[in-house]
Enzyme design. Sequence first.
Site, PDB file in Angstrom:
ATOM      1  N   ARG A  34      21.517 118.042 152.663  1.00  0.00           N
ATOM      2  CA  ARG A  34      22.681 118.124 151.781  1.00  0.00           C
ATOM      3  C   ARG A  34      23.956 117.655 152.482  1.00  0.00           C
ATOM      4  O   ARG A  34      24.983 117.472 151.832  1.00  0.00           O
ATOM      5  CB  ARG A  34      22.879 119.567 151.330  1.00  0.00           C
ATOM      6  CG  ARG A  34      21.725 120.105 150.508  1.00  0.00           C
ATOM      7  CD  ARG A  34      21.684 121.603 150.566  1.00  0.00           C
ATOM      8  NE  ARG A  34      22.878 122.180 149.977  1.00  0.00           N
ATOM      9  CZ  ARG A  34      22.915 122.698 148.772  1.00  0.00           C
ATOM     10  NH1 ARG A  34      21.845 122.709 148.034  1.00  0.00           N
ATOM     11  NH2 ARG A  34      24.000 123.224 148.295  1.00  0.00           N
TER      12      ARG A  34
ATOM     13  N   TRP B  28      30.133 122.551 154.272  1.00  0.00           N
ATOM     14  CA  TRP B  28      30.683 121.234 153.907  1.00  0.00           C
ATOM     15  C   TRP B  28      32.133 121.537 153.591  1.00  0.00           C
ATOM     16  O   TRP B  28      32.455 122.126 152.563  1.00  0.00           O
ATOM     17  CB  TRP B  28      29.913 120.689 152.700  1.00  0.00           C
ATOM     18  CG  TRP B  28      30.532 119.512 152.043  1.00  0.00           C
ATOM     19  CD1 TRP B  28      31.368 119.506 150.955  1.00  0.00           C
ATOM     20  CD2 TRP B  28      30.363 118.136 152.402  1.00  0.00           C
ATOM     21  NE1 TRP B  28      31.715 118.222 150.633  1.00  0.00           N
ATOM     22  CE2 TRP B  28      31.124 117.374 151.485  1.00  0.00           C
ATOM     23  CE3 TRP B  28      29.643 117.476 153.405  1.00  0.00           C
ATOM     24  CZ2 TRP B  28      31.180 115.977 151.549  1.00  0.00           C
ATOM     25  CZ3 TRP B  28      29.704 116.095 153.454  1.00  0.00           C
ATOM     26  CH2 TRP B  28      30.453 115.355 152.549  1.00  0.00           C
TER      27      TRP B  28
ATOM     28  N   GLU C  94      33.012  97.468 138.994  1.00  0.00           N
ATOM     29  CA  GLU C  94      32.183  98.537 139.531  1.00  0.00           C
ATOM     30  C   GLU C  94      30.757  98.456 138.979  1.00  0.00           C
ATOM     31  O   GLU C  94      29.783  98.655 139.719  1.00  0.00           O
ATOM     32  CB  GLU C  94      32.834  99.895 139.200  1.00  0.00           C
ATOM     33  CG  GLU C  94      32.065 101.129 139.628  1.00  0.00           C
ATOM     34  CD  GLU C  94      31.803 101.240 141.129  1.00  0.00           C
ATOM     35  OE1 GLU C  94      32.313 100.416 141.907  1.00  0.00           O
ATOM     36  OE2 GLU C  94      31.056 102.152 141.508  1.00  0.00           O
TER      37      GLU C  94
ATOM     38  N   LYS D 247      27.482  97.995 141.359  1.00  0.00           N
ATOM     39  CA  LYS D 247      26.341  98.918 141.354  1.00  0.00           C
ATOM     40  C   LYS D 247      25.046  98.132 141.195  1.00  0.00           C
ATOM     41  O   LYS D 247      24.084  98.367 141.912  1.00  0.00           O
ATOM     42  CB  LYS D 247      26.435  99.937 140.195  1.00  0.00           C
ATOM     43  CG  LYS D 247      27.435 101.052 140.320  1.00  0.00           C
ATOM     44  CD  LYS D 247      27.177 102.051 141.405  1.00  0.00           C
ATOM     45  CE  LYS D 247      27.735 101.609 142.704  1.00  0.00           C
ATOM     46  NZ  LYS D 247      29.012 102.101 143.133  1.00  0.00           N
TER      47      LYS D 247
ATOM     48  N   GLU E 171      24.204  95.858 144.424  1.00  0.00           N
ATOM     49  CA  GLU E 171      23.891  96.498 145.704  1.00  0.00           C
ATOM     50  C   GLU E 171      22.543  97.211 145.713  1.00  0.00           C
ATOM     51  O   GLU E 171      21.908  97.321 146.754  1.00  0.00           O
ATOM     52  CB  GLU E 171      25.007  97.430 146.179  1.00  0.00           C
ATOM     53  CG  GLU E 171      25.155  98.715 145.418  1.00  0.00           C
ATOM     54  CD  GLU E 171      26.213  99.640 146.014  1.00  0.00           C
ATOM     55  OE1 GLU E 171      26.311  99.731 147.244  1.00  0.00           O
ATOM     56  OE2 GLU E 171      26.930 100.281 145.221  1.00  0.00           O
TER      57      GLU E 171
ATOM     58  N   LYS F   9      25.492 103.968 154.347  1.00  0.00           N
ATOM     59  CA  LYS F   9      26.356 104.836 153.546  1.00  0.00           C
ATOM     60  C   LYS F   9      27.792 104.757 154.030  1.00  0.00           C
ATOM     61  O   LYS F   9      28.731 104.785 153.246  1.00  0.00           O
ATOM     62  CB  LYS F   9      25.839 106.277 153.621  1.00  0.00           C
ATOM     63  CG  LYS F   9      26.616 107.256 152.763  1.00  0.00           C
ATOM     64  CD  LYS F   9      26.492 106.928 151.287  1.00  0.00           C
ATOM     65  CE  LYS F   9      27.397 107.756 150.402  1.00  0.00           C
ATOM     66  NZ  LYS F   9      27.661 107.090 149.100  1.00  0.00           N
TER      67      LYS F   9
HETATM   68  O1  M6R Z   1      33.126 105.692 152.314  1.00  0.00           O
HETATM   69  P1  M6R Z   1      33.998 104.703 151.590  1.00  0.00           P
HETATM   70  O2  M6R Z   1      34.370 105.155 150.231  1.00  0.00           O
HETATM   71  O3  M6R Z   1      35.196 104.300 152.394  1.00  0.00           O
HETATM   72  O4  M6R Z   1      33.087 103.412 151.431  1.00  0.00           O
HETATM   73  C1  M6R Z   1      33.614 102.224 150.917  1.00  0.00           C
HETATM   74  C2  M6R Z   1      32.511 101.278 150.543  1.00  0.00           C
HETATM   75  O5  M6R Z   1      31.752 100.936 151.671  1.00  0.00           O
HETATM   76  C3  M6R Z   1      31.577 101.881 149.482  1.00  0.00           C
HETATM   77  O6  M6R Z   1      32.279 102.245 148.338  1.00  0.00           O
HETATM   78  C4  M6R Z   1      30.485 100.872 149.085  1.00  0.00           C
HETATM   79  O7  M6R Z   1      31.043  99.786 148.415  1.00  0.00           O
HETATM   80  C5  M6R Z   1      29.427 101.574 148.242  1.00  0.00           C
HETATM   81  N1  M6R Z   1      28.125 101.280 148.734  1.00  0.00           N
HETATM   82  C6  M6R Z   1      29.501 101.214 146.808  1.00  0.00           C
HETATM   83  O8  M6R Z   1      28.545 101.854 146.046  1.00  0.00           O
END
Ligand code: M6R
Length: 609
Positions: free
Chosen positions: A27, A75, A482, A486, A489, A604
């Site tokens: 989590r 968290w 966006e 999605k 990616e 991530k």
């Molecule tokens: O952790 P962050 O929000 O700073 O990350 C920014 C981007 O790397 C992130 O939003 C990325 O584009 C995602 N994989 C989108 O789904």
Amino acid sequence: MCGIVAYLGQRRAQPILIEGLKRLEYRGYDSAGVAIRCADGMHLAKAVGRIMMLENEAALRSCDAGTLGIAHTRWATHGGPSVENAHPHTDASGKLAVVHNGIIENHSALRKLLEQEGVVFRSETDSEVLPHLFAKYYRGDLAEAVRQGLKEVRGTYGIAVIHADNPDALVAARNGSPLIVGIGDGEFVVASDASAIIAHTTRVVYLEDREIVTLTRDGFSTSTIDAVPTSKEIQEVEWDLEQIEKKGYAHFMLKEIYEQPESLADTTRGRIDIEEATAVLGGLRAFAKELTRAKRIILTGCGTAWHSALIGEYLFEDLARIPVEVEYASEFRYRNPIIEDGTVVVAISQSGETADTLAAVREARNKGALTLGIVNVVGSTIARETDAGVYLHAGPEIGVASTKAFTSQVMVLFLMTLFLGRRRHMAHHHAVNIIQALTRVPDQVRDLLKQDGHIEEIARTYKDRENWLYLGRGYNFPIALEGALKLKEISYVHAEGLPAAEMKHGPIALITPDMPVVFLANRGLQYDKIMSNIEEVRSRGGRVIAVATEGDEEIGSHADHVIRVPDVGESLQPLLNVVPLQLLAYHVAVMRGCAVDKPRNLAKSVTVE
Ligand code: M6R
């Protein structure tokens, strides 16, 4: 989210608690702690970082024999990750220990009251009010003390409480934060999540909101917080561990899409002042004057966070009347930006660790800007290095594709719009309308999720197409971006998002019968223009998937597929429109056999520039 494990039985509590914490690791957490009741009193061990660090704590090893204990993975929400802020928290005597999940909304008021009564607080958390409150009412009956204390608490909680003088009692309660009681052979394991229980037993009792359970070595009893006895049915857990971690969803991404009604509610919880028709953002309070006088705001971030920044630009300019620029964090840093007096730079980041965004924050700070963070991970580098900020409180996001963090980012931008707007030009009645509409969003998202099956069918029709277009205007333009991000990616399909009007300046050449085009086509100011764009696509054989307003009959004869969303007005529409696009991308990716939660080449948190 935080995790709770508690044990009362014949066996040594310590290894059971540690193993339970490890089960909750998926989590995400930033610190952990254990309290075990031993013959010589309460033994407490806490550590920042991984459970391994906690296992190394000498304090933990010093109490090997106790058979009653509570444990927690944190968290962070109120107060950064530190040993002081880690749970369990204790009362002044150190005898009463509490672990808590959730948010105590009236913690400031309770803290003030308890301080007036002489209590000295040792952490910055909202949770620490609980042990002090329970200790105040403790006269030897732990369950009664907890019940009395909880009557004064407003907010969400899942708690487990033990007292050094009560070797045979474990008390737990819930309100809006899950808690499960595992019933073993002469033992109980209480946890916020079944994954920490099923190694020991599959027989469980699920606590309801405002319900309290008292576990002793002889059995258990449940009642409401108001002392009305309740009867519970013992149920069998049928899921395996892998399923439980994802709560039965096939992927974390899907689970996180479905969590949005709750995460959005958590983002706004305790942050709206309906009387004054404004947002209460504790993190910004100290800078309210600078923000009210700000001449220009620069919103920056990467990927999905940059898309939420674009929505922020519409919100701040349209509703709070502040000039805004949106910059890719990576570009901001290298183009020698001009920062004048009155410039505020707001960095948006789920992880709080994105290298490009962090570099932008440092650049802005070096040039003298006031820097703010809109961040999910408490205590992350961006949260620490900005002057102030607002946390998302969306809970951990594990899927690489950002979903619930995005909607919470937009929600925070709304709250900031209220915070700034009400200090500038926004009228009380206008703000009231916004607040009323905002509070309906979680339920509207919940309803929208019921269209999942319909969206899955659309995905099935187009899953093999290699090129997609997403088009929107105004507030919907960032949602087009966006939606396309999605899809690309996680499904490795080429997708492009554009302002709908831009299509005729080039991309229209791509339209063929093979091209699905997703239109954000809600009724509103630019509806007629969007309809013209739809016709341009249709006359070239393109296939149209329209996200449109409930009750719009006209759109059915123009689009091949329609996904209906409620009419919530231009500014709020992004919060709803993005949800079907998340689901559409998800289903296409699953049907193409892609690794949805860990798409190729992506991480991530992107910590390289
Ligand atoms: O952790 P962050 O929000 O700073 O990350 C920014 C981007 O790397 C992130 O939003 C990325 O584009 C995602 N994989 C989108 O789904």
